[in-house]
Design an enzyme around this catalytic site. Structure first.
Site, PDB file in Angstrom:
ATOM      1  N   MET A  78       0.822  -1.560  -0.007  1.00 42.11           N
ATOM      2  CA  MET A  78      -0.208  -0.513  -0.950  1.00 42.11           C
ATOM      3  C   MET A  78       0.773   1.355  -0.117  1.00 42.11           C
ATOM      4  O   MET A  78       0.013   2.186   0.030  1.00 42.11           O
ATOM      5  CB  MET A  78      -1.046  -0.090   1.282  1.00 42.11           C
ATOM      6  N   CYS A  79       2.279   1.604  -0.186  1.00 42.54           N
ATOM      7  CA  CYS A  79       3.205   2.421  -0.420  1.00 42.54           C
ATOM      8  C   CYS A  79       2.777   2.607  -1.611  1.00 42.54           C
ATOM      9  O   CYS A  79       2.552   2.772  -2.687  1.00 42.54           O
ATOM     10  CB  CYS A  79       4.495   1.996   0.011  1.00 42.54           C
ATOM     11  N   HIS A  80       2.949   4.680  -1.963  1.00 39.80           N
ATOM     12  CA  HIS A  80       3.428   5.240  -2.894  1.00 39.80           C
ATOM     13  C   HIS A  80       4.436   4.819  -2.987  1.00 39.80           C
ATOM     14  O   HIS A  80       5.356   4.985  -2.535  1.00 39.80           O
ATOM     15  CB  HIS A  80       2.199   6.543  -2.569  1.00 39.80           C
ATOM     16  N   MET A 114       7.998   4.670   5.515  1.00 41.35           N
ATOM     17  CA  MET A 114       8.247   2.682   5.537  1.00 41.35           C
ATOM     18  C   MET A 114       9.860   2.274   4.887  1.00 41.35           C
ATOM     19  O   MET A 114      10.660   1.501   4.194  1.00 41.35           O
ATOM     20  CB  MET A 114       6.850   2.640   4.733  1.00 41.35           C
ATOM     21  N   GLU A 115      10.298   3.584   3.965  1.00 44.03           N
ATOM     22  CA  GLU A 115      10.913   3.401   2.936  1.00 44.03           C
ATOM     23  C   GLU A 115      12.173   3.571   3.855  1.00 44.03           C
ATOM     24  O   GLU A 115      13.059   2.790   3.807  1.00 44.03           O
ATOM     25  CB  GLU A 115      11.302   5.122   2.216  1.00 44.03           C
ATOM     26  N   ASP A 129      23.881 -11.519   5.017  1.00 38.24           N
ATOM     27  CA  ASP A 129      24.018 -12.252   3.996  1.00 38.24           C
ATOM     28  C   ASP A 129      25.951 -12.169   3.693  1.00 38.24           C
ATOM     29  O   ASP A 129      26.581 -13.164   3.655  1.00 38.24           O
ATOM     30  CB  ASP A 129      23.673 -11.849   2.471  1.00 38.24           C
TER      31      ASP A 129
END
Length: 160
Positions: A78-80, A114-115, A129
């Site tokens: 739902m992120c733009h 969110m970014e 990793d």
């Protein structure tokens, strides 16, 4: 805490939807998130000595964090898609782990928390990793390795 009556990611029928930000004015926004990866002291020594076989761990993790910031809209449903104007990464290494803070800036109609979170989680995942061979025990497991403490530590919104 919200009672749910102001949820904007669902329709009246309960279906998921992206929030319509079209009528919101543009503003300058900044968000900072942070997190930590716990590692064995020997792994930290190898990172600091640039002796990890896959290369410069923090340099690769920085690139991974920035890439994640730029692609958040593709992985969080739902992120733009927002115009990223700046990304800053700050690694802090101590004897048993690495802290990563990611600051994201944008000018637009919606925030960039969110970014920043995606930058932190991916940056720390890249560290894991890169060092997993050093962190594995005889059974191929990672008893001393963990990522945690991920949080948004600040967010700002300024009128243009």
């Amino acid at each position: 805490m919200s009672d749910g009556s102001d949820l904007t990611h669902v329709t009246d029928d309960g279906d998921a939807q992206m929030v319509d930000v079209g009528k919101k004015p543009d503003s300058a926004r900044r968000a900072v998130a942070r997190g930590r990866i716990d590692l064995q002291p020997s792994t930290i020594e190898a990172i600091e000595a640039d002796a990890v076989g896959k290369g410069d761990v923090l340099a690769v993790a920085r690139v991974g964090a920035i890439q994640a910031v730029k692609h958040t809209w593709e992985t969080i449903p739902m992120c733009h898609q927002i115009p990223i104007t700046n990304v800053e990464t700050d690694f802090s290494v101590d004897e048993d782990g690495i802290d990563l803070a990611v600051a994201v800036e944008t000018t637009g109609k919606t925030g960039c928390e969110m970014e920043a979170i995606e930058g932190v989680t991916t940056g720390l995942g890249v560290v894991w990793d890169m060092v997993k061979a050093a962190e594995k025990n005889e059974q191929g497991e990672y008893p001393d390795t963990r990522i945690g403490g991920i949080e948004v530590v600040s967010k700002e919104k300024r009128d243009l």
